[in-house]
Write an enzyme that holds these catalytic residues in place. Structure first.
Site, short mmCIF file in Angstrom:
data_model
loop_
_atom_site.label_atom_id
_atom_site.label_comp_id
_atom_site.label_asym_id
_atom_site.label_seq_id
_atom_site.Cartn_x
_atom_site.Cartn_y
_atom_site.Cartn_z
N ASP A 20 0.90 -1.34 -0.06
CA ASP A 20 -0.17 -0.03 0.05
C ASP A 20 0.86 1.41 -0.13
OD1 ASP A 20 -2.24 -1.79 0.36
OD2 ASP A 20 -2.25 -1.57 2.41
N GLU A 28 -11.61 0.60 -3.55
CA GLU A 28 -11.10 1.04 -2.45
C GLU A 28 -9.97 1.87 -2.86
OE1 GLU A 28 -10.03 -2.70 -0.54
OE2 GLU A 28 -8.33 -2.95 -1.99
#
Length: 255
Positions: free
Chosen positions: A14, A170
Site C-alpha cells: 500500500d 478502495e
C-alpha cells in the site's frame, strides 16, 4: 533512468508517496506491527532510506491492545505548506485519523480523529484552499471537505464514484493535473483480481469519466507470473514534470 523492480522490496504494501523539495517520501502499511507506518526517503525514486515511523509511541495509539489483529490499514502521505500529513485507519479503535510533522523523520503528532467510517482515507489539498477527505464507502468512494486543523468534516460524506471496472473499489486518491481532477482507485480486491483504475472530471465531485484503457495496471489476466496482486497505486510528479506510478505487488511463491 533505468531501474529494476521492486524499488522497495520486502513487506511494504500500500505505498503512498509525495514530493517535498528535492526528496520523495513514501509510507507503507504495517497492520499489526509496531512501530507503525515506516517513512522512507529518496532522491531518485529508486534508492530508498528508512528515516522513521509515523506511529512510534503509545501516546499515539495503544499498540498492546491489538493482540495480533490487523489494525493500521493503508495510509496516505501528503505535504502541504511545510507540513506533512499522514492519514490512516485504526480499524478496531479510533477509526480514521491523521498525524502531522514538519520533519518526516519525526516526531509526529498525536492522532487527530476524523470519523469512524470505512478505510483507505486520503487527503487532497486543492489550489483554492479547500481540502478534501476521500475514502472507501459502502458501495463506492465517498468524500467531504475537511478542516485539517481540527479533523472536523465540513459537510456530510457523499458518494463521488462507483468502480470504473468492478463493484469492489478502495484506495482512492484525488489529484489535480492541468486543470482536471483525476480519481485513482484500487479495484477487484487485494489479491489475484487487484488492479488500478482511473477517471477524470472537471470537478472534484465528479462525475468521473473512466479511462478507456482501464484498468491501467493489473496482473489479473496473467495465469502464471512471478509477480501478482498488483494494485493500490499512487501517482507522483518529479521535478521535470514526469509522472510515476507506485503500487504494491506480491511474489508468486511457486516461482
Amino acid at each position: 533512468m533505468s531501474y529494476i523492480n521492486p524499488v522497495l522490496s520486502g513487506w511494504n504494501p500500500d505505498p503512498s508517496i509525495c514530493r517535498a523539495g528535492e526528496y520523495f517520501y513514501l509510507a507503507t502499511s504495517t497492520f499489526m506491527y509496531f512501530p507503525a507506518v515506516p517513512i522512507y526517503r529518496s532522491k531518485n525514486l529508486v534508492n530508498w532510506e528508512l528515516i522513521g515511523h509515523a506511529l512510534d509511541r503509545t501516546s499515539q495509539l495503544d499498540f498492546l491492545r491489538w493482540k495480533n489483529k490487523n489494525e493500521i490499514f493503508a495510509a496516505t502521505l501528503r505535504f502541504h505548506d511545510g507540513v506533512f500529513y499522514l492519514i490512516t485507519t485504526d480499524v478496531g479503535g479510533i477509526g480514521n485519523f491523521f498525524v502531522t510533522a514538519t520533519d518526516p523523520a519525526g516526531p509526529w503528532s498525536d492522532p487527530v480523529i476524523v470519523e469512524s467510517g470505512l478505510f483507505d482515507p486520503s487527503l487532497f489539498f486543492d489550489d483554492d484552499g479547500k481540502v478534501y477527505y476521500t475514502r472507501r464507502g459502502r458501495s463506492g468512494i465517498v468524500q467531504a471537505q475537511i478542516d485539517v486543523k481540527s479533523g472536523r468534516l465540513l459537510e456530510p460524506l457523499r458518494e463521488i464514484a462507483r468502480g470504473f471496472v468492478s463493484t469492489d473499489t478502495e484506495g482512492p486518491h484525488l489529484y489535480k493535473i492541468r486543470g482536471l481532477y483525476y480519481l485513482l482507485a484500487g479495484e477487484g480486491g487485494s489479491r489475484y483480481g487487484h488492479m488500478a483504475t482511473i477517471g477524470r472530471s472537471t470537478c472534484p465531485w465528479g462525475p468521473f469519466e473512466s479511462c478507456p484503457h482501464n484498468p491501467i495496471l493489473t496482473q489479473r489476466q496473467v495465469t502464471f507470473s512471478p509477480i501478482r496482486d498488483t494494485g493500490h497505486a499512487e501517482l507522483v510528479e518529479d521535478a521535470t514534470g514526469k509522472w510515476w506510478l507506485f503500487f504494491l505487488g506480491t511474489r508468486n511463491w511457486t516461482y
